[in-house]
Design a protein around this motif. Structure first.
Motif, PDB file in Angstrom:
ATOM      1  N   MET A   1       0.840  -1.168   0.000  1.00 28.25           N
ATOM      2  CA  MET A   1       0.000   0.000   0.000  1.00 28.25           C
ATOM      3  C   MET A   1       0.892   1.239   0.000  1.00 28.25           C
ATOM      4  SD  MET A   1      -1.894   2.037   2.995  1.00 28.25           S
ATOM      5  CE  MET A   1      -2.662   0.938   3.982  1.00 28.25           C
ATOM      6  N   ALA A   2       0.663   2.114  -0.907  1.00 32.01           N
ATOM      7  CA  ALA A   2       1.402   3.372  -0.979  1.00 32.01           C
ATOM      8  C   ALA A   2       0.577   4.473  -0.315  1.00 32.01           C
ATOM      9  CB  ALA A   2       1.660   3.729  -2.436  1.00 32.01           C
ATOM     10  N   LEU A   3       1.266   5.439   0.237  1.00 32.67           N
ATOM     11  CA  LEU A   3       0.580   6.612   0.783  1.00 32.67           C
ATOM     12  C   LEU A   3       0.734   7.748  -0.220  1.00 32.67           C
ATOM     13  CD1 LEU A   3       1.458   6.674   4.585  1.00 32.67           C
ATOM     14  CD2 LEU A   3      -0.613   5.879   3.473  1.00 32.67           C
ATOM     15  N   SER A   4      -0.368   8.201  -0.752  1.00 34.09           N
ATOM     16  CA  SER A   4      -0.352   9.300  -1.716  1.00 34.09           C
ATOM     17  C   SER A   4      -0.028  10.611  -1.004  1.00 34.09           C
ATOM     18  CB  SER A   4      -1.715   9.415  -2.402  1.00 34.09           C
ATOM     19  OG  SER A   4      -2.685   9.862  -1.472  1.00 34.09           O
ATOM     20  N   PRO A   5       0.431  11.608  -1.751  1.00 36.20           N
ATOM     21  CA  PRO A   5       0.663  12.921  -1.143  1.00 36.20           C
ATOM     22  C   PRO A   5      -0.602  13.471  -0.466  1.00 36.20           C
ATOM     23  CG  PRO A   5       1.681  12.837  -3.299  1.00 36.20           C
ATOM     24  CD  PRO A   5       0.863  11.570  -3.152  1.00 36.20           C
ATOM     25  N   GLU A   6      -1.757  13.218  -1.073  1.00 38.06           N
ATOM     26  CA  GLU A   6      -3.018  13.699  -0.493  1.00 38.06           C
ATOM     27  C   GLU A   6      -3.312  12.997   0.836  1.00 38.06           C
ATOM     28  OE1 GLU A   6      -2.748  14.354  -4.719  1.00 38.06           O
ATOM     29  OE2 GLU A   6      -2.801  12.440  -3.671  1.00 38.06           O
ATOM     30  N   ARG A   7      -3.014  11.712   0.902  1.00 44.07           N
ATOM     31  CA  ARG A   7      -3.249  10.951   2.139  1.00 44.07           C
ATOM     32  C   ARG A   7      -2.307  11.430   3.234  1.00 44.07           C
ATOM     33  NH1 ARG A   7      -4.780   5.382   3.090  1.00 44.07           N
ATOM     34  NH2 ARG A   7      -5.374   5.313   5.276  1.00 44.07           N
ATOM     35  N   ILE A   8      -1.056  11.676   2.889  1.00 46.28           N
ATOM     36  CA  ILE A   8      -0.089  12.190   3.855  1.00 46.28           C
ATOM     37  C   ILE A   8      -0.531  13.564   4.340  1.00 46.28           C
ATOM     38  CG2 ILE A   8       2.307  12.953   4.167  1.00 46.28           C
ATOM     39  CD1 ILE A   8       3.040  10.686   2.101  1.00 46.28           C
ATOM     40  N   ASP A   9      -0.997  14.414   3.428  1.00 43.60           N
ATOM     41  CA  ASP A   9      -1.531  15.728   3.813  1.00 43.60           C
ATOM     42  C   ASP A   9      -2.688  15.582   4.797  1.00 43.60           C
ATOM     43  OD1 ASP A   9       0.238  17.060   2.145  1.00 43.60           O
ATOM     44  OD2 ASP A   9      -1.240  17.408   0.553  1.00 43.60           O
ATOM     45  N   SER A  10      -3.586  14.653   4.508  1.00 40.73           N
ATOM     46  CA  SER A  10      -4.749  14.428   5.362  1.00 40.73           C
ATOM     47  C   SER A  10      -4.337  13.980   6.763  1.00 40.73           C
ATOM     48  CB  SER A  10      -5.665  13.393   4.708  1.00 40.73           C
ATOM     49  OG  SER A  10      -6.718  13.042   5.555  1.00 40.73           O
ATOM     50  N   ILE A  11      -3.383  13.065   6.843  1.00 42.39           N
ATOM     51  CA  ILE A  11      -2.892  12.579   8.137  1.00 42.39           C
ATOM     52  C   ILE A  11      -2.233  13.714   8.912  1.00 42.39           C
ATOM     53  CG2 ILE A  11      -1.154  11.088   9.211  1.00 42.39           C
ATOM     54  CD1 ILE A  11      -1.819   9.058   6.894  1.00 42.39           C
ATOM     55  N   ALA A  12      -1.381  14.487   8.242  1.00 40.99           N
ATOM     56  CA  ALA A  12      -0.693  15.606   8.896  1.00 40.99           C
ATOM     57  C   ALA A  12      -1.682  16.667   9.354  1.00 40.99           C
ATOM     58  CB  ALA A  12       0.343  16.206   7.953  1.00 40.99           C
ATOM     59  N   THR A  13      -2.686  16.949   8.542  1.00 39.25           N
ATOM     60  CA  THR A  13      -3.692  17.952   8.907  1.00 39.25           C
ATOM     61  C   THR A  13      -4.477  17.505  10.129  1.00 39.25           C
ATOM     62  OG1 THR A  13      -3.870  18.745   6.640  1.00 39.25           O
ATOM     63  CG2 THR A  13      -5.738  19.191   8.086  1.00 39.25           C
ATOM     64  N   LEU A  14      -4.903  16.252  10.140  1.00 37.23           N
ATOM     65  CA  LEU A  14      -5.647  15.732  11.278  1.00 37.23           C
ATOM     66  C   LEU A  14      -4.803  15.772  12.542  1.00 37.23           C
ATOM     67  CD1 LEU A  14      -8.025  14.372  12.662  1.00 37.23           C
ATOM     68  CD2 LEU A  14      -7.192  12.172  11.765  1.00 37.23           C
ATOM     69  N   ALA A  15      -3.562  15.285  12.477  1.00 39.96           N
ATOM     70  CA  ALA A  15      -2.691  15.299  13.651  1.00 39.96           C
ATOM     71  C   ALA A  15      -2.466  16.730  14.137  1.00 39.96           C
ATOM     72  CB  ALA A  15      -1.362  14.627  13.335  1.00 39.96           C
ATOM     73  N   GLY A  16      -2.227  17.648  13.216  1.00 43.90           N
ATOM     74  CA  GLY A  16      -2.027  19.045  13.592  1.00 43.90           C
ATOM     75  C   GLY A  16      -3.253  19.643  14.264  1.00 43.90           C
ATOM     76  N   ARG A  17      -4.423  19.322  13.747  1.00 44.72           N
ATOM     77  CA  ARG A  17      -5.669  19.830  14.337  1.00 44.72           C
ATOM     78  C   ARG A  17      -5.875  19.259  15.741  1.00 44.72           C
ATOM     79  NH1 ARG A  17      -9.247  18.193  10.624  1.00 44.72           N
ATOM     80  NH2 ARG A  17     -10.128  16.542  11.889  1.00 44.72           N
ATOM     81  N   LEU A  18      -5.579  17.980  15.918  1.00 36.09           N
ATOM     82  CA  LEU A  18      -5.744  17.361  17.240  1.00 36.09           C
ATOM     83  C   LEU A  18      -4.750  17.927  18.252  1.00 36.09           C
ATOM     84  CD1 LEU A  18      -6.369  13.690  16.072  1.00 36.09           C
ATOM     85  CD2 LEU A  18      -8.053  15.256  17.064  1.00 36.09           C
ATOM     86  N   PHE A  19      -3.502  18.131  17.835  1.00 38.00           N
ATOM     87  CA  PHE A  19      -2.527  18.763  18.730  1.00 38.00           C
ATOM     88  C   PHE A  19      -2.954  20.191  19.063  1.00 38.00           C
ATOM     89  CE2 PHE A  19       0.933  15.696  17.351  1.00 38.00           C
ATOM     90  CZ  PHE A  19       1.185  15.198  18.618  1.00 38.00           C
ATOM     91  N   ALA A  20      -3.387  20.947  18.058  1.00 38.73           N
ATOM     92  CA  ALA A  20      -3.789  22.342  18.271  1.00 38.73           C
ATOM     93  C   ALA A  20      -4.982  22.430  19.220  1.00 38.73           C
ATOM     94  CB  ALA A  20      -4.127  23.007  16.944  1.00 38.73           C
ATOM     95  N   GLY A  21      -5.820  21.403  19.227  1.00 38.66           N
ATOM     96  CA  GLY A  21      -6.966  21.366  20.126  1.00 38.66           C
ATOM     97  C   GLY A  21      -6.608  20.921  21.533  1.00 38.66           C
ATOM     98  N   GLY A  22      -5.333  20.741  21.798  1.00 38.13           N
ATOM     99  CA  GLY A  22      -4.888  20.372  23.135  1.00 38.13           C
ATOM    100  C   GLY A  22      -4.698  18.890  23.345  1.00 38.13           C
ATOM    101  N   GLY A  23      -4.810  18.111  22.264  1.00 44.37           N
ATOM    102  CA  GLY A  23      -4.649  16.663  22.382  1.00 44.37           C
ATOM    103  C   GLY A  23      -3.237  16.268  22.764  1.00 44.37           C
TER     104      GLY A  23
END
Length: 94
Positions: free
Chosen positions: A1-23
């Motif tokens: 399974m390859a991770l597309s640039p869009e999938r990597i962007d999605s993962i990074a965005t989600l992680a960033g949002r969760l950290f920014a929310g105090g996670g």
């Protein structure tokens, strides 16, 4: 399974949002894992313990790609081999 640039962007965005929310790291890892149940590996670490260069640096964390195609997984810089991610939280001083 390859991770597309869009999938990597999605993962990074989600992680960033969760950290920014105090996670905390474990909650961020859990959130990314739940949103990406097909990934073989989603784990967390402190950036200071990671010997490898990150695939991508984000605000407050690094994203490492994991190749889990063999018995043991290893960090890779090749999205076409990636089967998961390590979210490595950086200390605020880094």
């Amino acid at each position: 399974m390859a991770l597309s640039p869009e999938r990597i962007d999605s993962i990074a965005t989600l992680a960033g949002r969760l950290f920014a929310g105090g996670g905390k790291l474990d909650a961020v890892v859990r959130g990314v894992r739940e949103a990406n149940p097909d990934l073989k590996t989603v784990t967390g670490a402190m950036a200071a313990v990671m010997a490898e260069d990150p695939f991508r640096e984000e605000a407050g964390f690094d994203l490492h790609l994991v190749d889990g195609n063999n018995h043991c997984w290893l960090i890779t810089d090749k999205p076409e081999l990636a089967t998961g991610v390590v979210i490595a939280q950086r200390d605020e001083d880094e």
